[in-house]
Design an enzyme around this catalytic site. Structure first.
Site, PDB file in Angstrom:
ATOM      1  N   GLN A   1       3.393   9.343  -1.639  1.00  0.00           N
ATOM      2  CA  GLN A   1       4.244  10.123  -0.739  1.00  0.00           C
ATOM      3  C   GLN A   1       4.968   9.107   0.131  1.00  0.00           C
ATOM      4  O   GLN A   1       4.346   8.233   0.719  1.00  0.00           O
ATOM      5  CB  GLN A   1       3.395  11.025   0.149  1.00  0.00           C
ATOM      6  CG  GLN A   1       2.657  12.089  -0.596  1.00  0.00           C
ATOM      7  CD  GLN A   1       1.806  12.945   0.329  1.00  0.00           C
ATOM      8  OE1 GLN A   1       1.519  12.588   1.449  1.00  0.00           O
ATOM      9  NE2 GLN A   1       1.411  14.099  -0.169  1.00  0.00           N
TER      10      GLN A   1
ATOM     11  N   GLN B   1       0.835  -1.197   0.000  1.00  0.00           N
ATOM     12  CA  GLN B   1       0.000   0.000   0.000  1.00  0.00           C
ATOM     13  C   GLN B   1       0.869   1.246   0.000  1.00  0.00           C
ATOM     14  O   GLN B   1       1.995   1.225   0.482  1.00  0.00           O
ATOM     15  CB  GLN B   1      -0.982  -0.001   1.159  1.00  0.00           C
ATOM     16  CG  GLN B   1      -0.383   0.132   2.522  1.00  0.00           C
ATOM     17  CD  GLN B   1      -1.429  -0.025   3.617  1.00  0.00           C
ATOM     18  OE1 GLN B   1      -2.269  -0.914   3.555  1.00  0.00           O
ATOM     19  NE2 GLN B   1      -1.367   0.811   4.620  1.00  0.00           N
ATOM     20  N   ALA B   2       0.284   2.300  -0.545  1.00  0.00           N
ATOM     21  CA  ALA B   2       0.995   3.571  -0.639  1.00  0.00           C
ATOM     22  C   ALA B   2       0.006   4.693  -0.350  1.00  0.00           C
ATOM     23  O   ALA B   2      -1.191   4.562  -0.599  1.00  0.00           O
ATOM     24  CB  ALA B   2       1.595   3.738  -2.030  1.00  0.00           C
ATOM     25  N   TYR B   3       0.539   5.787   0.162  1.00  0.00           N
ATOM     26  CA  TYR B   3      -0.292   6.941   0.507  1.00  0.00           C
ATOM     27  C   TYR B   3      -0.130   8.016  -0.549  1.00  0.00           C
ATOM     28  O   TYR B   3       0.976   8.443  -0.851  1.00  0.00           O
ATOM     29  CB  TYR B   3       0.064   7.451   1.904  1.00  0.00           C
ATOM     30  CG  TYR B   3      -0.484   6.485   2.932  1.00  0.00           C
ATOM     31  CD1 TYR B   3      -1.733   6.683   3.493  1.00  0.00           C
ATOM     32  CD2 TYR B   3       0.215   5.327   3.258  1.00  0.00           C
ATOM     33  CE1 TYR B   3      -2.271   5.767   4.381  1.00  0.00           C
ATOM     34  CE2 TYR B   3      -0.313   4.403   4.137  1.00  0.00           C
ATOM     35  CZ  TYR B   3      -1.559   4.628   4.694  1.00  0.00           C
ATOM     36  OH  TYR B   3      -2.094   3.708   5.549  1.00  0.00           O
ATOM     37  N   LEU B   4      -1.256   8.428  -1.119  1.00  0.00           N
ATOM     38  CA  LEU B   4      -1.266   9.485  -2.119  1.00  0.00           C
ATOM     39  C   LEU B   4      -1.308  10.843  -1.438  1.00  0.00           C
ATOM     40  O   LEU B   4      -0.813  11.824  -1.989  1.00  0.00           O
ATOM     41  CB  LEU B   4      -2.461   9.318  -3.056  1.00  0.00           C
ATOM     42  CG  LEU B   4      -2.555   7.952  -3.745  1.00  0.00           C
ATOM     43  CD1 LEU B   4      -3.807   7.866  -4.598  1.00  0.00           C
ATOM     44  CD2 LEU B   4      -1.308   7.684  -4.571  1.00  0.00           C
TER      45      LEU B   4
END
Length: 166
Positions: free
Chosen positions: A82, A28-31
């Site tokens: 980010q 997972q990644a945070y936009l």
């Protein structure tokens, strides 16, 4: 509208492993992430993907809106992130009438193991397994949105040792 009521704990020992019903590989990644909310993209087992908007925790209950997205689009969104990508194996562990999710972090967060339980209400009672350690609900440094910029490997040695003694 959907709300999440979740409590988080550190994990002691490996006794939970023999109770694991299934596991899921998560990237997972945070936009975006700020003091009010976070927006993340998550890929499970390289097969399905979701886009999630969550309010920041101010109590046990927080807004959570989740939408399926095509895998190819999720991979493209990962590039817009980010911070780092969170990688973990989520183990689903049934206990009484509930399911615990035990996240074993990989990469720069290796060594961190967190158990989460989702509840129907903030006051719901439940019996804790012996392998559950100190509660960390509301301690933002343990949230995935913080781990992307302050990974577990960068924590002071004393903090990491405390986690191991959970």
């Amino acid at each position: 509208m959907s709300f999440e009521i979740e409590r988080k704990f550190l994990v002691r020992g490996d006794d939970w492993r023999k109770l694991t019903q299934r596991h899921i590989k998560i990237r997972q990644a945070y936009l975006a992430s700020n003091s009010k909310n976070s927006i993340r993209v998550r890929i499970k087992d390289d097969k399905t993907a979701t886009l999630t908007v969550k309010s920041k925790p101010s109590s046990l209950r927080r807004l959570e809106l989740e939408y399926p997205v095509p895998l190819l689009e999720a991979e493209a969104m990962m590039q817009l992130r980010q911070g780092a990508v969170i990688e973990k194996i989520r183990h689903v562990v049934p206990w009484d009438d509930l399911e615990w999710e035990v996240d074993v972090f990989l990469g720069s967060n290796a060594g961190l193991i967190i158990a989460e339980i989702e509840l129907d209400s903030e006051h719901q009672q439940f019996r804790m397994p012996a392998w559950i350690g100190r509660e960390i609900t509301g301690q933002l440094q343990y949230y995935n949105s913080a781990l992307v910029t302050q990974p577990y490997c960068s924590w002071a040695r004393e903090d990491a040792e405390l986690q191991q003694l959970a």
